[in-house]
Design a protein around this motif. Structure first.
Motif, PDB file in Angstrom:
ATOM      1  N   GLY A  66       0.809  -1.215   0.000  1.00 11.00           N
ATOM      2  CA  GLY A  66       0.000   0.000   0.000  1.00 11.00           C
ATOM      3  C   GLY A  66       0.842   1.265   0.000  1.00 11.00           C
ATOM      4  O   GLY A  66       2.072   1.228   0.107  1.00 11.00           O
ATOM      5  N   MET A  67       0.147   2.387  -0.119  1.00  9.22           N
ATOM      6  CA  MET A  67       0.801   3.690  -0.122  1.00  9.22           C
ATOM      7  C   MET A  67       0.240   4.510   1.044  1.00  9.22           C
ATOM      8  O   MET A  67      -0.968   4.556   1.262  1.00  9.22           O
ATOM      9  N   LEU A  68       1.143   5.131   1.772  1.00 10.29           N
ATOM     10  CA  LEU A  68       0.774   6.027   2.856  1.00 10.29           C
ATOM     11  C   LEU A  68       0.835   7.447   2.311  1.00 10.29           C
ATOM     12  O   LEU A  68       1.835   7.840   1.718  1.00 10.29           O
ATOM     13  N   LEU A  69      -0.228   8.197   2.501  1.00  9.12           N
ATOM     14  CA  LEU A  69      -0.275   9.585   2.064  1.00  9.12           C
ATOM     15  C   LEU A  69      -0.268  10.470   3.297  1.00  9.12           C
ATOM     16  O   LEU A  69      -1.090  10.300   4.201  1.00  9.12           O
ATOM     17  N   LEU A  70       0.678  11.397   3.346  1.00  7.43           N
ATOM     18  CA  LEU A  70       0.779  12.356   4.445  1.00  7.43           C
ATOM     19  C   LEU A  70       0.490  13.737   3.879  1.00  7.43           C
ATOM     20  O   LEU A  70       1.291  14.282   3.113  1.00  7.43           O
ATOM     21  N   TYR A  71      -0.654  14.277   4.221  1.00  8.96           N
ATOM     22  CA  TYR A  71      -1.059  15.587   3.733  1.00  8.96           C
ATOM     23  C   TYR A  71      -0.593  16.638   4.730  1.00  8.96           C
ATOM     24  O   TYR A  71      -1.079  16.679   5.857  1.00  8.96           O
ATOM     25  N   VAL A  72       0.337  17.474   4.313  1.00  9.06           N
ATOM     26  CA  VAL A  72       0.831  18.546   5.163  1.00  9.06           C
ATOM     27  C   VAL A  72      -0.223  19.644   5.170  1.00  9.06           C
ATOM     28  O   VAL A  72      -0.666  20.096   4.115  1.00  9.06           O
ATOM     29  N   ARG A  73      -0.637  20.049   6.368  1.00  8.49           N
ATOM     30  CA  ARG A  73      -1.660  21.076   6.514  1.00  8.49           C
ATOM     31  C   ARG A  73      -1.255  22.326   5.754  1.00  8.49           C
ATOM     32  O   ARG A  73      -0.112  22.751   5.829  1.00  8.49           O
ATOM     33  N   HIS A  74      -2.162  22.895   4.974  1.00  4.34           N
ATOM     34  CA  HIS A  74      -1.960  24.113   4.175  1.00  4.34           C
ATOM     35  C   HIS A  74      -0.918  23.899   3.075  1.00  4.34           C
ATOM     36  O   HIS A  74      -0.161  24.800   2.758  1.00  4.34           O
ATOM     37  N   LEU A 169       4.111  21.027  12.959  1.00  6.16           N
ATOM     38  CA  LEU A 169       3.753  20.580  11.611  1.00  6.16           C
ATOM     39  C   LEU A 169       2.651  19.525  11.696  1.00  6.16           C
ATOM     40  O   LEU A 169       2.814  18.502  12.364  1.00  6.16           O
ATOM     41  N   ILE A 170       1.521  19.798  11.056  1.00  4.20           N
ATOM     42  CA  ILE A 170       0.378  18.891  11.112  1.00  4.20           C
ATOM     43  C   ILE A 170       0.292  18.087   9.818  1.00  4.20           C
ATOM     44  O   ILE A 170       0.353  18.637   8.718  1.00  4.20           O
ATOM     45  N   LEU A 171       0.150  16.766   9.983  1.00  2.00           N
ATOM     46  CA  LEU A 171       0.032  15.838   8.866  1.00  2.00           C
ATOM     47  C   LEU A 171      -1.271  15.063   8.996  1.00  2.00           C
ATOM     48  O   LEU A 171      -1.537  14.477  10.048  1.00  2.00           O
ATOM     49  N   ASP A 172      -2.082  15.055   7.951  1.00  2.00           N
ATOM     50  CA  ASP A 172      -3.285  14.233   7.918  1.00  2.00           C
ATOM     51  C   ASP A 172      -2.935  12.949   7.170  1.00  2.00           C
ATOM     52  O   ASP A 172      -2.325  12.984   6.096  1.00  2.00           O
ATOM     53  N   VAL A 173      -3.327  11.814   7.732  1.00  2.53           N
ATOM     54  CA  VAL A 173      -2.927  10.499   7.246  1.00  2.53           C
ATOM     55  C   VAL A 173      -4.035   9.874   6.414  1.00  2.53           C
ATOM     56  O   VAL A 173      -5.204   9.894   6.798  1.00  2.53           O
ATOM     57  N   ALA A 174      -3.649   9.269   5.284  1.00  2.00           N
ATOM     58  CA  ALA A 174      -4.573   8.502   4.467  1.00  2.00           C
ATOM     59  C   ALA A 174      -3.842   7.262   3.949  1.00  2.00           C
ATOM     60  O   ALA A 174      -2.659   7.313   3.641  1.00  2.00           O
ATOM     61  N   PHE A 175      -4.567   6.149   3.905  1.00  2.00           N
ATOM     62  CA  PHE A 175      -4.026   4.910   3.344  1.00  2.00           C
ATOM     63  C   PHE A 175      -4.591   4.714   1.950  1.00  2.00           C
ATOM     64  O   PHE A 175      -5.775   4.970   1.711  1.00  2.00           O
ATOM     65  N   LYS A 176      -3.765   4.237   1.061  1.00  2.00           N
ATOM     66  CA  LYS A 176      -4.233   3.845  -0.272  1.00  2.00           C
ATOM     67  C   LYS A 176      -3.755   2.418  -0.474  1.00  2.00           C
ATOM     68  O   LYS A 176      -2.601   2.186  -0.821  1.00  2.00           O
ATOM     69  N   ASN A 177      -4.659   1.473  -0.214  1.00  2.00           N
ATOM     70  CA  ASN A 177      -4.322   0.072  -0.364  1.00  2.00           C
ATOM     71  C   ASN A 177      -4.527  -0.357  -1.803  1.00  2.00           C
ATOM     72  O   ASN A 177      -5.259   0.288  -2.558  1.00  2.00           O
TER      73      ASN A 177
END
Length: 179
Positions: A66-74, A169-177
């Motif tokens: 899978g792929m881990l997506l880390l969305y950096v706030r702003h 630093l804020i990171l929002d986490v999403a998984f892409k399996n």
């Protein structure tokens, strides 16, 4: 007219979402359970008929490829992490004084200015549970998951929908399996 809008607001406030994991009621606007940290499923308003799903979504399951997506706030594009293509212990932070660069380098996201340590977080794939484990190896400004600070050396399962804070630093986490 004012009475109608107050009533509508009250109705919205009284709607609740029941967590699929712990069974506790959350405000309808919540995305993550405030009690256990699970990602809440849409359409779970208390008193509504539950719609069956063909496959239960497990927010902590992460497939090996899978792929881990880390969305950096702003920020725009997410940081894409492929754990299967990296060392078993993935370092997250900023370059070390000797020039060694961590697998996930946050320098380009104002890491130094935001208080990100050179080695701020360790990310590791646990094959037996199909989950990603995060650890704070001793960062100066702390590692927070969903607002809760991890103690140095403490391990936590990372879930789809979690929010991480490394320093400021804020990171929002999403998984892409893959499936």
């Amino acid at each position: 007219m004012k009475q109608l809008s107050r009533e509508t607001g009250a109705n919205r406030m009284s709607e609740q979402v029941i967590c699929w994991n712990c069974g506790k009621a959350n405000r309808a606007a919540e995305i993550i359970c405030t009690y256990c940290g699970s990602v809440l499923k849409s359409g779970q308003v208390q008193g509504a008929t539950r719609q069956f799903e063909t496959e239960e979504f497990d927010p902590q399951r992460f497939e090996k490829d899978g792929m881990l997506l880390l969305y950096v706030r702003h920020s725009g594009e997410p940081i894409k992490v492929y754990p299967s293509e990296l060392p078993p212990k993935i370092r997250v932070g900023r370059p070390f004084k000797d020039g060694t660069v961590p697998e996930v380098d946050l320098t380009g996201h104002d890491g130094a200015k935001m208080g990100v340590s050179r080695l701020h977080m360790i990310l590791e794939y646990e094959e037996s549970t199909q989950s990603l484990i995060i650890t704070d190896p001793g960062s100066v400004n702390g590692l927070f998951i969903n607002g809760r600070k991890l103690a140095h050396g403490e391990e936590r399962v990372l879930r789809d929908g979690d929010q991480l804070r490394l320093g400021q630093l804020i990171l929002d986490v999403a998984f892409k399996n893959t499936v």
